[in-house]
Design an enzyme around this catalytic site. Sequence first.
Site, PDB file in Angstrom:
ATOM      1  N   GLU A 113      29.821  45.319  37.545  1.00  0.00           N
ATOM      2  CA  GLU A 113      29.636  44.325  36.453  1.00  0.00           C
ATOM      3  C   GLU A 113      30.293  43.151  37.062  1.00  0.00           C
ATOM      4  O   GLU A 113      31.258  43.155  37.827  1.00  0.00           O
ATOM      5  CB  GLU A 113      30.224  44.846  35.451  1.00  0.00           C
ATOM      6  CG  GLU A 113      29.518  45.894  34.511  1.00  0.00           C
ATOM      7  CD  GLU A 113      28.700  45.448  33.429  1.00  0.00           C
ATOM      8  OE1 GLU A 113      28.369  44.194  33.428  1.00  0.00           O
ATOM      9  OE2 GLU A 113      28.166  46.394  32.865  1.00  0.00           O
ATOM     10  N   CYS A 114      29.714  41.988  36.440  1.00  0.00           N
ATOM     11  CA  CYS A 114      30.617  40.732  36.991  1.00  0.00           C
ATOM     12  C   CYS A 114      31.894  40.695  36.024  1.00  0.00           C
ATOM     13  O   CYS A 114      32.533  39.766  36.438  1.00  0.00           O
ATOM     14  CB  CYS A 114      29.533  39.481  36.747  1.00  0.00           C
ATOM     15  SG  CYS A 114      29.092  39.467  35.082  1.00  0.00           S
TER      16      CYS A 114
END
Length: 243
Positions: free
Chosen positions: A232-233
């Site tokens: 995930e960012c």
Amino acid sequence: MSVEAPPNLKVDLADASRRLESASAWDILRWSVETFGPKLTMATAFGPEGCAILHMLSHVDPDHQVRVFNLDTGYQFPETLRLRDRIAERYGIEVELVGADTTVAQFEAANGGPVYSKEPDRCCFERKIVPLRRAVVGYDAWISSIRADQSADRARADVVGWDAKFDLVKVNPLLRWSRRDVWAFVVANAIPYNPLHDQGYPSIGCWPCTRAVAEGETDERAGRWAGQAKTECGLHSLDSSQL
Ligand code: SF4
């Protein structure tokens, strides 16, 4: 995502979450526009989910009071940026590009080269999280395009809840949709989408951190940060250590 929110919040989130859990995406969006009006904003990376929501928003919010923005890291695919223009042509929604406070050239020069290859979490933090925090100041709520079946963190989200990371109400109209639901809606409504999806990219982020998936790879996010533990960012993760 917790439904616990500051006591002075004008919305009873626990009640809204309960009522909207089984509501349609249209009704969830309608509720959020009616409840928050111009204090509602939306971030999109122009995935098929985001484009589906923009299609609905063009009906639910015909006066475009909801500000929509894209976190422009400087590393997006040209196809993604062209999709922004196609959305504007189709819906009249001008998606604002929100960038970091340095250009890619400045950022890389200051760090001795690309940061994404050595410290992707820091790169995402500086190119996405910091600009997002700045972009949502003054807003009460934001719309995201996540689906529960995309990752373990996303599966723990509520349709409506308090996002403590950004101090906002977070509304997830497509949380209960499957990937198949999204594509059926996109096709049925001839919604513009990123042509890279037809070239083996089920999920599209920045070009240095996105690859096409191989035949037989079933995880639609397998092409994101491939070969790394990162999934995930940080925008939608519940674990702040991912930042
Ligand atoms: Fe940097 Fe990659 Fe994150 Fe984009 S996805 S901000 S290039 S680490």
